[in-house]
Design an enzyme around this catalytic site. Structure first.
Site, mmCIF file in Angstrom:
data_model
loop_
_atom_site.group_PDB
_atom_site.id
_atom_site.type_symbol
_atom_site.label_atom_id
_atom_site.label_comp_id
_atom_site.label_asym_id
_atom_site.label_seq_id
_atom_site.Cartn_x
_atom_site.Cartn_y
_atom_site.Cartn_z
ATOM 1 N N ASP A 42 0.872 -1.165 0.000
ATOM 2 C CA ASP A 42 0.000 0.000 0.000
ATOM 3 C C ASP A 42 0.915 1.222 0.000
ATOM 4 O O ASP A 42 2.105 1.143 0.353
ATOM 5 C CB ASP A 42 -0.957 0.001 1.196
ATOM 6 C CG ASP A 42 -2.152 0.940 0.934
ATOM 7 O OD1 ASP A 42 -2.081 1.750 -0.005
ATOM 8 O OD2 ASP A 42 -3.152 0.862 1.674
HETATM 9 C C1 BGC Z 1 -4.967 3.330 -0.027
HETATM 10 C C2 BGC Z 1 -5.062 2.331 -1.149
HETATM 11 C C3 BGC Z 1 -4.916 3.024 -2.459
HETATM 12 C C4 BGC Z 1 -3.582 3.762 -2.482
HETATM 13 C C5 BGC Z 1 -3.304 4.502 -3.768
HETATM 14 C C6 BGC Z 1 -3.738 4.218 -0.143
HETATM 15 O O1 BGC Z 1 -3.835 5.279 0.741
HETATM 16 O O2 BGC Z 1 -4.987 2.676 1.212
HETATM 17 O O3 BGC Z 1 -6.284 1.641 -1.078
HETATM 18 O O4 BGC Z 1 -5.026 2.109 -3.514
HETATM 19 O O5 BGC Z 1 -3.587 4.715 -1.437
HETATM 20 O O6 BGC Z 1 -4.117 5.595 -3.899
#
Ligand code: BGC
Length: 754
Positions: free
Chosen positions: A266
């Protein structure tokens, strides 16, 4: 080695490299060759620098390819409800493109509420086409974290409280997306069940709950859906961050389930180079990204899996075995996606996608209550409709965190109601309350001016006045996508509706009994006024076609057939995590910022908790009414005993006894009457959604195999079905069981698959 020998070995290595680099037969480009051969060929042509470059981001949403070899970059996108608008290379602000508006599909809670795997396939195929048209290779979704508390700010992006339902719905979504040559990226693996302290929460959970509740949907994504990428979550498990976690990634995902795809971190979920190398992470995204102006010439070089990794290799502190494994996976992904010459081209904002968004929305809306059949609205009797509430007009596709979108259009509930009923009745609108008038996320603005300078009393009394004079009142409220509601990075502060809506609804109900509450949310909310209102409709976040989908259900053009994918509790104290005082966890007393969250309720999550504690929910899991009624006939069972590796077939006739066409979700729960370990009183193990004409009967067939009877024995570390008596409960919700069947499993069995 003596000097001569060293020179000789080096000469051979250089010759091999040169030969490989200039080798005429570029096996990796030959699509007729097996993928693994192509992977080995490409790998053998790459330098260490090129390999490491593939392991980390080069911009907010992309990672490097191998330019010298013509291996393309990877472009990722959020996910999971529509394709996120383009942001700057190195910043969250908008890139300012004018061709990046999308269709917003209903939120995943709504998809889960359809209880229809065909809808999940349609969803996946359609959003995959949008991703493909926008030249994305990895779609960051779907999310399948289990609904453990109604406070979780991200529940709206997930598929409810039941592992079986989530598993059944995630598989076709993935297959639909990947049929476009776009990888789905199932997230957030694992145990990311609330947002508070999301980077510092260490989840403590027993193996039974892990395997029976929190992992099955991920496992199905891998083993049945064949997902190509998976995203590690922010939290910790066993004191290691989930993005580089020996247990979750190496032992379970890649070991037990044989995952051959890519583990993506993530954004900012990576914390340690050594662990990232050894504990199963393949690609690192988003730790810190101001690479264009601050620090080193390119900040991405300083990612944990960038220069620091190369340094360890160069200094001989670590070998290249892990590197080769990571790059093999990434190359495999390339051949599945951006180097697949046969993948379709996709499409954006097509009428088919709009139609898909609207069908999924219509099928996911849940009719929770309908007293005196106030719905569908009978237009022969109604001259004036009062629509009240901020959510009737507020755009909901902007906000909520990373799933925020820039949409081609979003039809509001008020506009949908006007469009459907406006030529037959007068539609009057009043705000009723002011919630959050803002409407901006990362530079995408709704362009709605929702400011209202009147006092709360003035706003409410206007609503009460129009309610008095209306034949029916439709209150459209609920939550929204602002922080501390249905929004990433924070949780709700309580179960109640915000902005004093309870008071507004009660006041309206006093002056007009014909009040329908349409609740827009991705979470259960408390409804202290539930006895005072005639009907309640759970409408989720429906995206582009929101207004049309709601109006179709209110008018009866569509007979509601959604069922709740989560329990609606009366109070927070009815929810296991809260009853146990295990939310959001306890700060450690050791000077660190780690918060231990002990899932001490174990496997008793959602309806499983209610059952053992005899708690009556506000609305149970699996509940949803229809404008018609269904009668369940007596089931016929193929046998009353079942041997190991055998199966039992149960047929139950279901009849539509009303006078309009409708669909029912026939749910099958298993009750193990005696077992060596405690088990829930019932567990969903199958369901079928059927559509019936008035008076039509369909015989619904279920097959019981021993895997449906098994529990995870944490001592044996195996799924085990124990001999003895079982009951099959067939019903219309977790508390509306219409038929039961008893049978015996004659032998104990160990179910091979973990
Ligand atoms: C989120 C993810 C997301 C990623 C990219 C993170 O803050 O938890 O679900 O895909 O950002 O935007």
């Amino acid at each position: 080695m003596n000097k001569m020998k060293r020179i000789f070995v080096s000469a051979i290595l250089i010759t091999v490299c040169v030969f490989k680099t200039f080798s005429l037969e570029q096996v990796y480009l030959d699509e007729t060759r097996p993928i693994d051969e192509r992977v080995e060929d490409a790998l053998s042509r790459m330098t260490i620098e090129e390999k490491v470059a593939m392991l980390h981001a080069q911009s907010k949403f992309s990672s490097a390819g191998v330019p010298r070899l013509g291996i393309p970059e990877f472009w990722t996108t959020d996910g999971p409800h529509g394709i996120r608008p383009e942001v700057l290379w190195d910043d969250w602000d908008q890139a300012g493109w004018t061709n990046d508006s999308c269709v917003a599909f209903p939120a995943l809670t709504c998809l889960a509420a359809t209880w229809n795997p065909d809808m999940a396939m349609l969803y996946g195929k359609s959003i995959g086409e949008e991703a493909r048209y926008r030249k994305k290779d990895i779609l960051l979704g779907p999310g399948v974290n289990i609904y453990r508390t109604p406070l979780n700010g991200r529940n709206f992006e997930y598929m409810g409280e039941d592992p079986y339902l989530a598993a059944k719905m995630v598989v076709p979504y993935i297959q639909g997306v990947q049929s476009n040559g776009v990888a789905a990226c199932v997230k957030h693996y694992a145990l990311n069940n609330h947002e508070a302290n999301r980077h510092t929460t260490n989840v403590v959970v027993d193996d039974r709950a892990l395997y029976e509740i929190y992992l099955p949907a991920f496992k199905a994504a891998v083993k049945e859906g064949g997902v190509w990428t998976i995203m590690g979550s922010y939290n910790l498990y066993k004191n290691q961050h989930a993005c580089h976690n020996q247990y979750l990634l190496n032992d379970i995902l890649k070991g037990e389930w044989g995952f051959d795809g890519v583990v993506v971190s993530d954004w900012g979920g990576t914390h340690d180079t050594y662990q990232a190398i050894t504990n199963g992470l393949d690609m690192e995204f988003g730790s810190w990204t101001n690479g264009l102006s601050n620090g080193a010439s390119n900040a991405y070089d300083n990612y944990y899996l960038a220069a620091p990794y190369q340094k360890l290799i160069r200094e001989g502190k670590i070998g290249t075995q892990e590197l080769e494994d990571k790059v093999r996976r990434i190359l495999r992904l390339a051949f599945r996606t951006n180097m697949n010459k046969n993948r379709p081209f996709g499409s954006l904002c097509s009428p088919e996608h709009i139609e898909a968004a609207s069908r999924i929305g219509e099928e996911g809306i849940v009719l929770l209550k309908n007293e005196n059949n106030i719905l569908p609205i009978n237009m022969n009797k109604i001259k004036r409709i009062a629509v009240i509430g901020e959510n009737a007009i507020k755009m909901m596709t902007v906000g909520g965190g990373s799933s925020s979108l820039k949409v081609k259009y979003e039809l509001s509930p008020l506009d949908g109601i006007k469009k459907r009923f406006g030529d037959k009745a007068e539609i009057v609108y009043a705000r009723g309350y002011v919630g959050d008038p803002s409407g901006e996320y990362n530079g995408v603005v709704t362009n709605q001016n929702l400011k209202d300078d009147r006092t709360n009393e003035e706003i409410l009394s206007e609503a009460v006045e129009i309610a008095k004079q209306a034949d029916v009142v439709i209150f459209v409220g609920g939550l929204n996508k602002s922080s501390y509601q249905d929004c990433e990075d924070s949780d709700r502060k309580g179960l109640g509706l915000p902005y004093n809506q309870d008071n507004v609804i009660s006041k309206l109900a006093k002056v007009n009994k014909n009040i329908v509450v349409v609740n827009i949310s991705g979470n259960a909310v408390a409804m202290p006024w539930v006895e005072d209102v005639a009907a309640v409709v759970q409408a989720w976040y429906l995206g582009t076609e929101c207004g049309n989908a709601i109006a179709s259900v209110l008018s009866g053009d569509v007979n509601p057939s959604g069922k709740l994918p989560m329990t609606f509790p009366v109070a927070l104290s009815d929810v296991a995590a809260h009853a146990k005082g295990e939310y959001p966890g306890k700060l450690r007393n050791d000077g660190t910022d780690i918060v231990d969250c002990n899932y001490s309720e174990g496997i008793f999550v959602g309806y499983r908790w209610n059952d053992i504690n005899r708690i009556t929910p506000l609305f149970p899991f699996g509940h949803g009414l229809s404008y018609t009624k269904f009668k369940y006939g007596k089931p016929v069972v193929s046998s009353n005993t079942m041997a190991l590796d055998d199966k039992i077939v149960i047929k139950v006739p279901v009849t539509n006894i009303g006078d309009c066409i409708g669909a029912e979700v026939v749910q099958l729960y298993i009750n193990d009457l005696k077992s060596s370990l405690p088990r829930p009183i019932k567990e969903l193990k199958d369901f079928k959604k059927i559509k019936l004409e008035p008076k039509q009967t369909i015989e619904v067939e279920f097959t019981i195999t021993s895997d449906k009877l098994a529990f995870f024995d944490d001592n044996k570390h195996e799924w085990v079905a124990e001999s003895g008596d079982f009951r099959v409960l067939i019903g219309s919700s977790a508390t509306d069981i219409r038929q039961t069947v008893r049978f015996k499993l004659s032998d104990d069995s160990i179910i091979a698959s973990k």
